[in-house]
Design a protein around this motif. Structure first.
Motif, PDB file in Angstrom:
ATOM      1  N   ASN A   1       0.821  -1.208   0.000  1.00 40.52           N
ATOM      2  CA  ASN A   1       0.000   0.000   0.000  1.00 40.52           C
ATOM      3  C   ASN A   1       0.853   1.255   0.000  1.00 40.52           C
ATOM      4  O   ASN A   1       1.917   1.300   0.632  1.00 40.52           O
ATOM      5  N   TYR A   2       0.392   2.264  -0.707  1.00 42.85           N
ATOM      6  CA  TYR A   2       1.025   3.576  -0.678  1.00 42.85           C
ATOM      7  C   TYR A   2       0.382   4.427   0.410  1.00 42.85           C
ATOM      8  O   TYR A   2      -0.800   4.221   0.747  1.00 42.85           O
ATOM      9  N   PRO A   3       1.110   5.385   0.975  1.00 36.63           N
ATOM     10  CA  PRO A   3       0.504   6.312   1.938  1.00 36.63           C
ATOM     11  C   PRO A   3      -0.719   6.984   1.319  1.00 36.63           C
ATOM     12  O   PRO A   3      -0.772   7.203   0.104  1.00 36.63           O
ATOM     13  N   ASP A   4      -1.699   7.317   2.146  1.00 29.62           N
ATOM     14  CA  ASP A   4      -2.979   7.779   1.619  1.00 29.62           C
ATOM     15  C   ASP A   4      -2.891   9.100   0.870  1.00 29.62           C
ATOM     16  O   ASP A   4      -3.807   9.445   0.119  1.00 29.62           O
ATOM     17  N   TYR A   5      -1.774   9.853   1.020  1.00 26.80           N
ATOM     18  CA  TYR A   5      -1.659  11.120   0.289  1.00 26.80           C
ATOM     19  C   TYR A   5      -0.955  10.931  -1.059  1.00 26.80           C
ATOM     20  O   TYR A   5      -0.788  11.901  -1.798  1.00 26.80           O
ATOM     21  N   PHE A   6      -0.537   9.715  -1.380  1.00 28.58           N
ATOM     22  CA  PHE A   6       0.005   9.425  -2.703  1.00 28.58           C
ATOM     23  C   PHE A   6      -1.162   9.215  -3.678  1.00 28.58           C
ATOM     24  O   PHE A   6      -2.139   8.543  -3.335  1.00 28.58           O
ATOM     25  N   PRO A   7      -1.070   9.750  -4.895  1.00 30.30           N
ATOM     26  CA  PRO A   7      -2.128   9.476  -5.881  1.00 30.30           C
ATOM     27  C   PRO A   7      -2.327   7.979  -6.112  1.00 30.30           C
ATOM     28  O   PRO A   7      -3.449   7.524  -6.361  1.00 30.30           O
TER      29      PRO A   7
ATOM     30  N   SER B   1      -5.649   3.323  -5.841  1.00 26.23           N
ATOM     31  CA  SER B   1      -5.805   1.938  -6.307  1.00 26.23           C
ATOM     32  C   SER B   1      -5.225   0.937  -5.312  1.00 26.23           C
ATOM     33  O   SER B   1      -4.943  -0.213  -5.665  1.00 26.23           O
ATOM     34  N   ASN B   2      -5.002   1.359  -4.054  1.00 28.62           N
ATOM     35  CA  ASN B   2      -4.592   0.416  -3.014  1.00 28.62           C
ATOM     36  C   ASN B   2      -5.675  -0.655  -2.825  1.00 28.62           C
ATOM     37  O   ASN B   2      -6.860  -0.372  -3.008  1.00 28.62           O
ATOM     38  N   PRO B   3      -5.287  -1.868  -2.459  1.00 22.96           N
ATOM     39  CA  PRO B   3      -3.909  -2.330  -2.306  1.00 22.96           C
ATOM     40  C   PRO B   3      -3.271  -2.689  -3.644  1.00 22.96           C
ATOM     41  O   PRO B   3      -3.947  -3.206  -4.533  1.00 22.96           O
TER      42      PRO B   3
END
Length: 308
Positions: free
Chosen positions: A233-239, A243-245
Motif C-alpha cells: 500500500n502507498y501512503p494515503d496522500y500518494f495518488p 488503487s490500493n492495495p
C-alpha cells in the motif's frame, strides 16, 4: 568510550559529530554528521545476543596479525559486500568527548556472522536482529528510529520514504523478499544527494520492472520456485493510494543472492543512469547531485567478489 584510540583500529575524525542518538529497548543507535548510521558497542552486542566484552575484543583484535578466525571471517563478509573492512569502529565526538560507534557496514557483517556462522547460543536472537535490519535496510531503519533527516530541504522526501517503509513491514509472506525493501539503501543514497523521492520518483518500480523482465526471460521460476503477488500500500496522500492495495511480485528467498548480484552487475551500471537522467529532466534531482549519487552507488558495487 575512550579519549585516546589507535588509528589502526578506529577512524578518527573530529568533524564526525553525533547528531542524533537514542537508546531503544536497550539498543544504542544513532547517526553521525555525515549521515552514517551506527550502533553503540553495547547496542551491537545486544542485537547479536552476546556479551558486550565479545564486541569490545572484536574491535581490539581487528588489526591483529595474523587475524583470529572470527575477525578474519567478518572482514571477508565486509569485502564481499564491497565495504571498507579496515575500520572496526568510528571515534565520534559528542559534547566534546570521543565515543566509539560501529558503522552500518561493520554492524551488518557482524550480525551476519553471528546469525549464520557462529556457534553461539544466541544464534536465533542474532538471526532475528539481522532480518529486521536487512529487511528494512540498515540506514532506513536507524533513520526512522531516531527521527533523522540528513538534509533539511529533503524533509518531505524523507517523510514520504518513511511513510512507505512503515506500511511495508510485515506485508511480505515468510520465505519471500520484496524489491522495495531490498533497495532501501539505494533510495537512501538518492535522497541524501537531493532526490525528491515521492509519487513521481519511485525507484522500486523501475527496479521491479527490469528485474521482472530478467526473471521471466531466464525462467527463474523453474530455478528458485514461483514468485507470488503480495499486498503493498502507498501512503494515503500518494495518488497511487487510490488503487490500493497494490499487488507487486515478491520473490523466493533462495533468489536473494541472484537479485543482489543482478542489481550490482546489471541494474546499477545499465539501467539506473537512464532512469536518473529521466528524473533530472523532470527536475526531480539536480544533474550534479545525480552524478554524485550514481558514483556513490557504483562505488558500493565496484568490488564484485566470489559469493560467500
Amino acid at each position: 568510550m575512550s579519549k585516546s584510540v589507535s588509528t589502526s583500529t578506529a577512524q578518527i575524525s573530529f568533524d564526525l559529530e553525533i547528531v542524533a542518538e537514542k537508546e531503544i529497548d536497550g539498543i544504542g543507535m544513532g547517526v553521525l554528521k555525515n549521515g552514517t548510521p551506527f550502533l553503540t558497542l553495547r547496542g551491537l552486542a545486544r542485537m547479536c545476543g552476546v556479551d558486550h566484552s565479545m564486541i569490545v575484543r572484536m574491535t581490539a583484535q581487528w588489526q591483529d596479525v595474523p587475524l583470529k578466525p572470527r575477525e578474519q571471517r567478518i572482514r571477508e563478509i565486509m569485502r564481499a559486500r564491497g565495504a571498507d573492512d579496515s575500520v572496526a569502529f568510528i571515534a565520534a565526538v559528542k559534547d566534546g568527548t570521543i565515543h566509539h560507534r560501529v558503522p552500518d557496514s561493520v554492524c551488518m557483517a557482524v550480525l551476519e556472522y553471528y546469525a549464520f556462522e557462529a556457534n553461539s547460543a544466541a544464534k536465533d536472537h542474532a538471526l532475528n536482529s539481522y532480518r529486521v535490519l536487512a529487511g528494512a535496510g540498515f540506514s532506513a531503519f536507524i533513520y526512522q528510529q531516531v527521527g533523522y533527516s540528513p538534509q533539511p530541504l529533503a524533509n518531505l522526501a524523507w517523510q514520504k520514504f518513511h511513510d512507505r517503509v512503515s506500511l511495508a513491514y510485515n506485508t511480505v509472506p515468510a520465505g519471500y523478499f520484496s524489491v522495495f525493501k531490498e533497495i532501501a539503501d539505494l533510495m537512501v543514497t538518492l535522497i541524501r544527494e537531493g532526490a525528491d523521492l515521492g509519487d513521481k520518483f519511485i525507484p522500486d518500480i523501475s527496479v521491479g520492472l527490469h528485474w521482472g523482465k530478467f526473471w521471466t526471460g531466464n525462467n527463474l521460476d523453474a530455478v528458485y520456485g514461483m514468485r507470488m503477488k503480495y499486498e503493498h500500500n502507498y501512503p494515503d496522500y500518494f495518488p497511487q493510494a487510490m488503487s490500493n492495495p497494490q499487488s507487486p511480485f515478491c520473490y523466493p528467498d533462495d533468489a536473494l543472492g541472484e537479485f543482489r548480484k543482478w542489481v550490482r552487475t546489471t541494474y546499477l551500471p545499465k539501467h539506473l543512469p537512464a532512469y536518473i537522467a529521466k528524473k533530472v529532466g523532470e527536475g526531480m534531482i539536480g544533474g550534479s547531485a545525480a552524478q554524485i549519487a550514481i558514483q556513490a552507488l557504483n562505488k558500493q558495487s565496484a568490488q564484485i567478489v566470489k559469493p560467500i
